[in-house]
Design a protein around this motif. Structure first.
Motif, PDB file in Angstrom:
ATOM      1  N   THR A   1       0.833  -1.209   0.000  1.00 41.79           N
ATOM      2  CA  THR A   1       0.000   0.000   0.000  1.00 41.79           C
ATOM      3  C   THR A   1       0.863   1.252   0.000  1.00 41.79           C
ATOM      4  N   ILE A   2       0.276   2.332  -0.495  1.00 36.06           N
ATOM      5  CA  ILE A   2       0.984   3.602  -0.574  1.00 36.06           C
ATOM      6  C   ILE A   2       0.018   4.706  -0.157  1.00 36.06           C
ATOM      7  N   ALA A   3       0.423   5.512   0.827  1.00 37.46           N
ATOM      8  CA  ALA A   3      -0.449   6.556   1.355  1.00 37.46           C
ATOM      9  C   ALA A   3       0.334   7.854   1.541  1.00 37.46           C
ATOM     10  N   PRO A   4       0.070   8.888   0.748  1.00 40.06           N
ATOM     11  CA  PRO A   4       0.682  10.197   1.005  1.00 40.06           C
ATOM     12  C   PRO A   4       0.127  10.748   2.325  1.00 40.06           C
ATOM     13  N   THR A   5       1.005  11.233   3.201  1.00 45.24           N
ATOM     14  CA  THR A   5       0.552  11.641   4.530  1.00 45.24           C
ATOM     15  C   THR A   5       0.960  13.054   4.943  1.00 45.24           C
TER      16      THR A   5
END
Length: 448
Positions: free
Chosen positions: A292-296
């Motif tokens: 998974t990839i999540a900009p935070t």
């Protein structure tokens, strides 16, 4: 065997919550020394050996042990952490650091993650020591700092600088044992593996200019917005691993659903169909089957009237087994397409996934113990989608599981929502069950 209340473990959890050991990721946060002192006092009064480690001022961990009589017998570590993530007091119904007991539930940051288990482990250890228990195998209690960041002031530091104090054959830490109702009956998921972390900083370049003339400027913030959009919509290919297969096989879904859940080409569609009924569970299922990839976090701009020439994006990437920096870079490039040359990866954490076998004597003991509390439930191995300190020990060869003993009062979906969420709380029955389970597990597994 189970008991519904244990005032001593409730009181200990309340004190841990009120110590407010908030870890915001900075070296000077956490202040876990307060809880280290509390637990050291509890263990010292029981007569057990205890050591304190403080690699950074205020970031203290404690390690206690009850030495076994047989050097060939297996050794076991109970690993808890004393730090918690920050809480927004404005969005909580109660004081997140009040430790209030309301309607049979203890409220507070860390009540789920994982001060409840740290309290239960510590009390079980102290009770065994008070009773003069003499095991064949050694029991270690480690209550550590800094789990909510990178472990560099806690478990990671201990494994590197004091390995003889904490290394055992087997280890129990967070967060398994929460009942999950499936079509095939009650399951008790126990993490035997966890995903890796590849936290990245992506740098987007542009060209500075006066913000009063934005026409056809190369605004790094505008480009960064498109980078975020592409990362958010990217759909990596699903991967099916042993722990996911074991969970799906145990769920008892109709054959056609089971087949879809185990097919990398169809699992996304199957999860989409289930999302309306149980979004919390589907989010976890998606994370179990995908990197998974999540900009935070975004950092950029210097002045309101200046076109920014550089923007940094912090991105939380959680990797499945077999993934490393090369695979992550390829995924980012695939997600960004023609924007990839505009984006520089300036920092990337390489913390790969870890796993333990579950055909072990400890697994068998856990299954037998769980049946005493949940006669209608059964253990099933799972993949932990977040990071725990277990990863440091698995890399040294320690078989590590996440385990606690929880009642049916709080459903699996509510547990999941409260991790790092608002209104975190735990019921007193689960506290009593976990304390009793950890004491009994030590007796069953280590003898004496």
């Amino acid at each position: 065997m189970s008991q519904s209340q244990d005032p001593e473990v409730v009181d200990l959890l309340q004190q841990l919550i009120r110590n407010r050991c908030v870890n915001d990721g900075s070296d000077t946060s956490g202040h876990e020394a307060a809880s280290a002192e509390l637990l050291a006092g509890l263990v010292a009064r029981s007569g057990a050996d205890i050591e304190r480690y403080e690699p950074t001022p205020g970031r203290a961990s404690v390690v206690a042990r009850i030495e076994g009589s047989d050097p060939d017998a297996p050794s076991l570590c109970y690993l808890g952490h004393t730090d918690v993530v920050p809480a927004n007091e404005d969005t909580w119904s109660r004081d997140p650091f009040g430790g209030e007991l309301v309607d049979g539930e203890v409220w507070g940051r860390g009540a789920i993650d994982m001060l409840n288990l740290t309290a239960a482990m510590s009390l079980a250890f102290a009770r065994l020591a008070r009773a003069g228990w003499q095991p064949r195998g050694t029991l270690v209690l480690a209550a550590v700092a800094d789990e909510e960041a990178l472990g560099s002031h806690g478990a990671g530091w201990l494994v590197e600088h004091a390995p003889d104090a904490v290394t055992t054959d087997y280890l129990i830490t967070e967060t398994g044992g929460m009942p999950l109702a499936g079509p095939g009956g009650k399951l008790l998921p126990v993490p035997v593996a966890e995903k890796g972390s590849c936290w990245c900083r992506l740098r987007v370049h542009g060209e500075a200019g006066h913000a009063s003339m934005p026409f056809r400027t190369d605004n790094a913030l505008v480009t960064a917005a498109e980078v975020v959009r592409r990362l958010a919509r990217h759909r990596p290919v699903a991967e099916i691993h042993d722990s996911w297969r074991a969970l799906v096989d145990a769920m008892g879904w109709p054959p056609e659903v089971t087949a879809a859940m185990l097919d990398p080409e169809r699992v996304d569609g199957a999860l989409d169909e289930l999302a309306a009924a149980d979004l919390v569970l589907v989010r976890e299922a998606h994370a179990c089957t995908h990197t998974t990839i999540a900009p935070t976090i975004v950092h950029g701009g210097s002045k309101i009237n200046t076109i920014p020439d550089r923007v940094d994006l912090d991105v939380d990437i959680r990797t499945l087994p077999g993934w490393g920096p090369q695979e992550v870079r390829a995924m980012i490039a695939d997600a960004l397409g023609d924007l990839a040359p505009r984006v520089e990866i300036v920092d990337a954490l390489d913390d790969p996934a870890t796993a333990s076998r579950f055909d072990t004597p400890l697994w068998d003991r856990l299954a037998a113990l769980a049946a005493r509390f949940h006669p209608d439930g059964r253990l099933v191995p799972t993949l932990q989608v977040g990071a725990t300190d277990a990863r440091f020990f698995r890399r040294r060869g320690t078989v590590s599981y996440g385990f606690g003993m929880f009642s049916d009062r709080i459903g699996y979906d509510r547990f999941g929502a409260m991790f790092h969420g608002d209104d975190e709380r735990i019921d007193v029955e689960s506290l009593a069950w976990s304390a009793a389970a950890f004491e009994q597990l030590a007796r069953d597994f280590l003898g004496g």
